[in-house]
Motif scaffolding. Structure first.
Motif, PDB file in Angstrom:
ATOM      1  N   TYR A  37      16.846 -51.932 -56.219  1.00  0.00           N
ATOM      2  CA  TYR A  37      15.837 -51.835 -57.264  1.00  0.00           C
ATOM      3  C   TYR A  37      15.918 -53.073 -58.135  1.00  0.00           C
ATOM      4  N   ASP A  38      14.813 -53.422 -58.746  1.00  0.00           N
ATOM      5  CA  ASP A  38      14.773 -54.520 -59.703  1.00  0.00           C
ATOM      6  C   ASP A  38      15.640 -54.141 -60.910  1.00  0.00           C
ATOM      7  N   TYR A  39      16.465 -55.082 -61.372  1.00  0.00           N
ATOM      8  CA  TYR A  39      17.391 -54.766 -62.465  1.00  0.00           C
ATOM      9  C   TYR A  39      16.642 -54.381 -63.744  1.00  0.00           C
ATOM     10  N   THR A  40      15.524 -55.020 -64.023  1.00  0.00           N
ATOM     11  CA  THR A  40      14.774 -54.698 -65.242  1.00  0.00           C
ATOM     12  C   THR A  40      14.346 -53.234 -65.228  1.00  0.00           C
ATOM     13  N   TYR A  41      13.895 -52.769 -64.075  1.00  0.00           N
ATOM     14  CA  TYR A  41      13.522 -51.361 -63.945  1.00  0.00           C
ATOM     15  C   TYR A  41      14.737 -50.457 -64.167  1.00  0.00           C
ATOM     16  N   LEU A  42      15.858 -50.797 -63.517  1.00  0.00           N
ATOM     17  CA  LEU A  42      17.078 -50.011 -63.684  1.00  0.00           C
ATOM     18  C   LEU A  42      17.522 -49.974 -65.142  1.00  0.00           C
ATOM     19  N   ALA A  43      17.505 -51.144 -65.793  1.00  0.00           N
ATOM     20  CA  ALA A  43      17.965 -51.240 -67.180  1.00  0.00           C
ATOM     21  C   ALA A  43      17.080 -50.421 -68.114  1.00  0.00           C
ATOM     22  N   ASN A  44      15.774 -50.522 -67.929  1.00  0.00           N
ATOM     23  CA  ASN A  44      14.855 -49.758 -68.785  1.00  0.00           C
ATOM     24  C   ASN A  44      15.000 -48.259 -68.568  1.00  0.00           C
ATOM     25  N   LEU A  45      15.082 -47.852 -67.310  1.00  0.00           N
ATOM     26  CA  LEU A  45      15.248 -46.434 -66.989  1.00  0.00           C
ATOM     27  C   LEU A  45      16.568 -45.899 -67.539  1.00  0.00           C
ATOM     28  N   PHE A  46      17.640 -46.655 -67.334  1.00  0.00           N
ATOM     29  CA  PHE A  46      18.957 -46.234 -67.807  1.00  0.00           C
ATOM     30  C   PHE A  46      18.956 -46.059 -69.325  1.00  0.00           C
ATOM     31  N   SER A  47      18.408 -47.036 -70.031  1.00  0.00           N
ATOM     32  CA  SER A  47      18.359 -46.966 -71.502  1.00  0.00           C
ATOM     33  C   SER A  47      17.514 -45.784 -71.971  1.00  0.00           C
ATOM     34  N   GLU A  48      16.416 -45.550 -71.268  1.00  0.00           N
ATOM     35  CA  GLU A  48      15.531 -44.437 -71.616  1.00  0.00           C
ATOM     36  C   GLU A  48      16.239 -43.093 -71.446  1.00  0.00           C
ATOM     37  N   VAL A  49      16.958 -42.934 -70.331  1.00  0.00           N
ATOM     38  CA  VAL A  49      17.599 -41.655 -70.017  1.00  0.00           C
ATOM     39  C   VAL A  49      18.912 -41.462 -70.779  1.00  0.00           C
ATOM     40  N   LYS A  50      19.743 -42.515 -70.826  1.00  0.00           N
ATOM     41  CA  LYS A  50      21.086 -42.389 -71.415  1.00  0.00           C
ATOM     42  C   LYS A  50      21.150 -42.763 -72.901  1.00  0.00           C
ATOM     43  N   GLY A  51      20.190 -43.540 -73.378  1.00  0.00           N
ATOM     44  CA  GLY A  51      20.210 -43.939 -74.784  1.00  0.00           C
ATOM     45  C   GLY A  51      21.130 -45.118 -75.074  1.00  0.00           C
ATOM     46  N   ILE A  52      21.701 -45.730 -74.036  1.00  0.00           N
ATOM     47  CA  ILE A  52      22.507 -46.948 -74.184  1.00  0.00           C
ATOM     48  C   ILE A  52      22.159 -47.892 -73.043  1.00  0.00           C
TER      49      ILE A  52
END
Length: 186
Positions: free
Chosen positions: A102-117
């Protein structure tokens, strides 16, 4: 069929999942952090039974694609920090992008959205926890810990440790020693 399991972070968790799969009669090809590959079809009742059994131990079966991807990111980081001795040859973003396709930007945005960090904060938090573990084990000095955990220097390790814990590694080590009394002193 792949099953994705939340909160599965250690070898003991893998043992629990294997035991529950065996109990229910579900053959598997592998069980690793965050997932299990089941041979053949799984009946709805078996899946429900497995979900209930895992929930009792703090593990959760997941079916939401976004949650599964976040768990894959977490599992990759946990595996990298806690169970891999070698240093990754690329930066963390490239490593995760390559590993998860996966594209890192997508992973980073999704992770921040779900985990809050951020992914980076999650990664550094795990690195600091591993450093704490190594300090408590008292088998390596700070230079060896810095090398093992791929810090550029002891100063870099110390600065990051203090930033995350509020303590220097040396002060943390002294507190660890003060918390424990010998049985003769109790």
């Amino acid at each position: 069929m792949k099953l994705y399991i939340k909160n599965m972070v250690c070898i003991r968790c893998q043992m629990v999942v294997k035991a529950e799969l065996k109990k229910i009669g579900l053959p598997y090809t592998y069980v690793k952090i965050g997932e299990a590959d089941i041979i053949g079809n799984v009946e709805r009742e078996q899946l429900k039974q497995l979900g209930l059994a895992l929930r009792k131990t703090g593990l959760l079966l997941m079916d939401d694609k976004k949650s599964i991807l976040v768990e894959k990111v977490k599992s990759a980081i946990i595996e990298l920090v806690h169970y891999t001795e070698e240093q990754i040859k690329v930066n963390l973003s490239d490593y995760l992008s390559e590993k998860l396709n996966y594209d890192y930007t997508y992973l980073a945005n999704l992770f921040s959205e779900v985990k809050g960090i951020t992914i980076e904060k999650y990664y550094l938090t795990h690195k600091i926890e591993k450093v704490k573990e190594l300090i408590v084990y008292d088998e390596l000095n700070l230079s060896e810990i810095a090398y093992k955990m791929h810090y550029s220097s002891v100063a870099h390790l110390s600065n990051q440790f203090k930033k995350y814990t509020g303590l220097t590694p040396t002060h943390f080590k002294m507190l660890k020693n003060k918390r424990r009394d010998t049985l003769e002193d109790v």
